[in-house]
Design a protein around this motif. Sequence first.
Motif, PDB file in Angstrom:
ATOM      1  N   GLN A 178       0.810  -1.206   0.000  1.00  0.00           N
ATOM      2  CA  GLN A 178       0.000   0.000   0.000  1.00  0.00           C
ATOM      3  C   GLN A 178       0.852   1.269   0.000  1.00  0.00           C
ATOM      4  OE1 GLN A 178      -2.729  -0.272   3.266  1.00  0.00           O
ATOM      5  NE2 GLN A 178      -4.185  -1.540   2.147  1.00  0.00           N
ATOM      6  N   ARG A 179       2.103   1.160   0.376  1.00  0.00           N
ATOM      7  CA  ARG A 179       2.984   2.317   0.300  1.00  0.00           C
ATOM      8  C   ARG A 179       3.262   2.659  -1.166  1.00  0.00           C
ATOM      9  NH1 ARG A 179       7.353  -0.253   4.523  1.00  0.00           N
ATOM     10  NH2 ARG A 179       5.868  -0.692   6.198  1.00  0.00           N
ATOM     11  N   LEU A 180       3.550   3.912  -1.411  1.00  0.00           N
ATOM     12  CA  LEU A 180       3.814   4.353  -2.780  1.00  0.00           C
ATOM     13  C   LEU A 180       5.193   3.865  -3.214  1.00  0.00           C
ATOM     14  CD1 LEU A 180       2.719   6.069  -5.138  1.00  0.00           C
ATOM     15  CD2 LEU A 180       4.062   7.987  -4.201  1.00  0.00           C
ATOM     16  N   HIS A 181       5.253   3.123  -4.310  1.00  0.00           N
ATOM     17  CA  HIS A 181       6.509   2.612  -4.854  1.00  0.00           C
ATOM     18  C   HIS A 181       6.926   3.501  -6.024  1.00  0.00           C
ATOM     19  CE1 HIS A 181       5.221  -0.707  -2.392  1.00  0.00           C
ATOM     20  NE2 HIS A 181       6.315  -1.384  -2.650  1.00  0.00           N
ATOM     21  N   VAL A 182       8.116   4.060  -5.909  1.00  0.00           N
ATOM     22  CA  VAL A 182       8.559   5.075  -6.862  1.00  0.00           C
ATOM     23  C   VAL A 182       9.868   4.662  -7.532  1.00  0.00           C
ATOM     24  CG1 VAL A 182       9.249   7.494  -7.146  1.00  0.00           C
ATOM     25  CG2 VAL A 182       7.473   6.887  -5.490  1.00  0.00           C
ATOM     26  N   LYS A 183       9.908   4.844  -8.856  1.00  0.00           N
ATOM     27  CA  LYS A 183      11.142   4.655  -9.622  1.00  0.00           C
ATOM     28  C   LYS A 183      11.684   6.032 -10.012  1.00  0.00           C
ATOM     29  CE  LYS A 183      14.423   3.073 -12.241  1.00  0.00           C
ATOM     30  NZ  LYS A 183      15.677   2.591 -11.616  1.00  0.00           N
ATOM     31  N   ILE A 184      12.934   6.322  -9.662  1.00  0.00           N
ATOM     32  CA  ILE A 184      13.569   7.594  -9.974  1.00  0.00           C
ATOM     33  C   ILE A 184      14.427   7.429 -11.236  1.00  0.00           C
ATOM     34  CG2 ILE A 184      15.069   9.443  -9.153  1.00  0.00           C
ATOM     35  CD1 ILE A 184      12.523   9.171  -7.535  1.00  0.00           C
ATOM     36  N   ILE A 185      14.250   8.319 -12.201  1.00  0.00           N
ATOM     37  CA  ILE A 185      15.023   8.279 -13.441  1.00  0.00           C
ATOM     38  C   ILE A 185      15.609   9.664 -13.690  1.00  0.00           C
ATOM     39  CG2 ILE A 185      14.972   7.883 -15.940  1.00  0.00           C
ATOM     40  CD1 ILE A 185      12.565   6.076 -15.520  1.00  0.00           C
ATOM     41  N   SER A 186      16.907   9.729 -13.951  1.00  0.00           N
ATOM     42  CA  SER A 186      17.545  11.002 -14.287  1.00  0.00           C
ATOM     43  C   SER A 186      18.332  10.862 -15.577  1.00  0.00           C
ATOM     44  CB  SER A 186      18.479  11.462 -13.165  1.00  0.00           C
ATOM     45  OG  SER A 186      19.189  12.620 -13.563  1.00  0.00           O
ATOM     46  N   LYS A 187      18.212  11.867 -16.431  1.00  0.00           N
ATOM     47  CA  LYS A 187      18.967  11.850 -17.687  1.00  0.00           C
ATOM     48  C   LYS A 187      20.466  11.996 -17.427  1.00  0.00           C
ATOM     49  CE  LYS A 187      18.220  16.832 -18.342  1.00  0.00           C
ATOM     50  NZ  LYS A 187      17.622  17.860 -19.219  1.00  0.00           N
ATOM     51  N   ASN A 188      20.816  12.459 -16.217  1.00  0.00           N
ATOM     52  CA  ASN A 188      22.225  12.673 -15.870  1.00  0.00           C
ATOM     53  C   ASN A 188      22.851  11.479 -15.148  1.00  0.00           C
ATOM     54  OD1 ASN A 188      22.419  15.351 -16.917  1.00  0.00           O
ATOM     55  ND2 ASN A 188      21.187  16.038 -15.169  1.00  0.00           N
ATOM     56  N   GLY A 189      22.051  10.421 -14.900  1.00  0.00           N
ATOM     57  CA  GLY A 189      22.628   9.204 -14.367  1.00  0.00           C
ATOM     58  C   GLY A 189      22.413   8.957 -12.884  1.00  0.00           C
ATOM     59  N   PHE A 190      23.154   7.969 -12.386  1.00  0.00           N
ATOM     60  CA  PHE A 190      22.954   7.402 -11.055  1.00  0.00           C
ATOM     61  C   PHE A 190      23.102   8.441  -9.942  1.00  0.00           C
ATOM     62  CE2 PHE A 190      25.090   5.591  -7.283  1.00  0.00           C
ATOM     63  CZ  PHE A 190      24.083   4.754  -6.824  1.00  0.00           C
ATOM     64  N   LEU A 191      24.148   9.282  -9.987  1.00  0.00           N
ATOM     65  CA  LEU A 191      24.395  10.232  -8.901  1.00  0.00           C
ATOM     66  C   LEU A 191      23.250  11.211  -8.741  1.00  0.00           C
ATOM     67  CD1 LEU A 191      28.198  10.983  -9.373  1.00  0.00           C
ATOM     68  CD2 LEU A 191      27.112   9.516  -7.664  1.00  0.00           C
ATOM     69  N   TRP A 192      22.651  11.632  -9.835  1.00  0.00           N
ATOM     70  CA  TRP A 192      21.528  12.547  -9.760  1.00  0.00           C
ATOM     71  C   TRP A 192      20.271  11.834  -9.259  1.00  0.00           C
ATOM     72  CZ3 TRP A 192      22.217  17.644 -10.155  1.00  0.00           C
ATOM     73  CH2 TRP A 192      23.416  18.084 -10.719  1.00  0.00           C
ATOM     74  N   GLU A 193      20.126  10.573  -9.598  1.00  0.00           N
ATOM     75  CA  GLU A 193      19.000   9.787  -9.072  1.00  0.00           C
ATOM     76  C   GLU A 193      19.113   9.663  -7.551  1.00  0.00           C
ATOM     77  OE1 GLU A 193      18.313   7.042 -13.090  1.00  0.00           O
ATOM     78  OE2 GLU A 193      19.117   6.138 -11.258  1.00  0.00           O
TER      79      GLU A 193
END
Length: 483
Positions: A396-411
């Motif tokens: 029930q918790r919100l599951h979020v995928k983070i995507i950044s065009k600048n890569g892993f460190l920005w995510e």
Amino acid sequence: MMENIITASGFRRLKMLNILFFSEKSLKKQELIESVECSLNTLNADIKLFNDTCPPEIAHVYEEDKRLFLTSAPEISFDFLQAYMITNSDLFVLSLSIFNDDKLTIPEWAEKNFISPASFYLKLKEIDTFLARSRLILHNRPLQIEGNEINIRFYFSHLFTKSHPYSGWVSEEISFDQINLFIQEFEAHMGVFFSLSSRMEYAIAICVCLTRIKQGYAAELSPIEKSTIHDIYTYYSAENIDFSALNQFLDAPMNLIERYTILNISFLCSFTDISRERVEFRIDYHQKFRRQRFTLAEDIITLLDRRIQDTHTIKLAILDYLTRFTFVKKTNLILDVDHFSKKFVPDVITLETISAKLQKYERNPDYAFIRDNKKVISAYLHDLFNVTLMNEMFTQRLHVKIISKNGFLWEEYLKGQIRQHYSEEHLIFCEELEPKEHAPQYDLIISDSPVEVASHTKVLVWHVPPTARDFKKLGEIIESRKI
């Protein structure tokens, strides 16, 4: 249940080891005697037999100050210890000889295994009683297991699965890698995925089928069972599944019944549907062609009393489990639930409640399998329901995928910013965008640039660093989920 795959004496010793394995302290002999339900002499004999036969680097039972404790190597799990016990049982050694089609007489088998015929006859009596519970017959001229071929194959499959990995691979002539090529074909066609462990279980079952076919033991189906072939092949377009990776082990391509059998034994294993669409597609099959099974599953799931939001996955799990009884009619051949040690699950939906629900159907001829199997079905559903309810708080918790065009460190930067506002009680981060083993588990994608995804997942385009407006949109989504 495990007592249905090894003899009574073997099960008693395994239960003793289970208690010692999971005990956090040494035990008095009297405590163990009461738990195992045996005499002091029997307990001492079981301990001596285990210590004499089991390599100490695997496990050993020690007695100190009149108390018993078990030691084992760090990498040894109880499942491995269980596999060791089964592999070294008389039942396994005899069954393996029969599976290899050795066609030995009792004197020949006794001589080969360094046991007197008189002692072997005593062991045969216990093995014969065990097989009879599985509706199988032990003949001794030569030693052979007889009965329904499908039941025999399931018996061998479960025995070899439970003895793995200690016993090793099933056959020297048929390779796992080649069978795995077929499993990959099956996965791609059906839209499912087998985990590494369930993949091995399916491969073992297929290997058993191929070996029996090559030995000349053909599968036979009743007229009712044969009538289901057309439905499955049409609905799933099963005629397009390539069996060539398996046919190379046989003298000729396998017939329709054998292909159908290999497809059906997949339901003795666990696999994951890779998309919500496939889940709905497979549920729809049961609703259209297996209406009685579907009706039963619908009634069973009412026990959850709307305590979970998404019932599709658990409904399909029930339907897949009930599919196992298409051929196998007896509990002894369905060996999912091993209630040795205490299960750390809440007892929200009790066994008694589940059993009462099943009792409504057990006298109905259309559900005849329930009468013989009510205990094991209830145990399976008990674990399934209560684990599902434990998972519900997490899902029930919100599951979020983070995507950044600048890569892993920005995510990672965006994750850190979000964590300053929301803990794991409200929001969980997901790592995989397109997982191969299961359907995407995220509810929302947050990206610093517009993205297109195959699923219908909502996408929030954020600024870097995030603005108050960005957090406001996320907050509205979390609030709408009523966490």
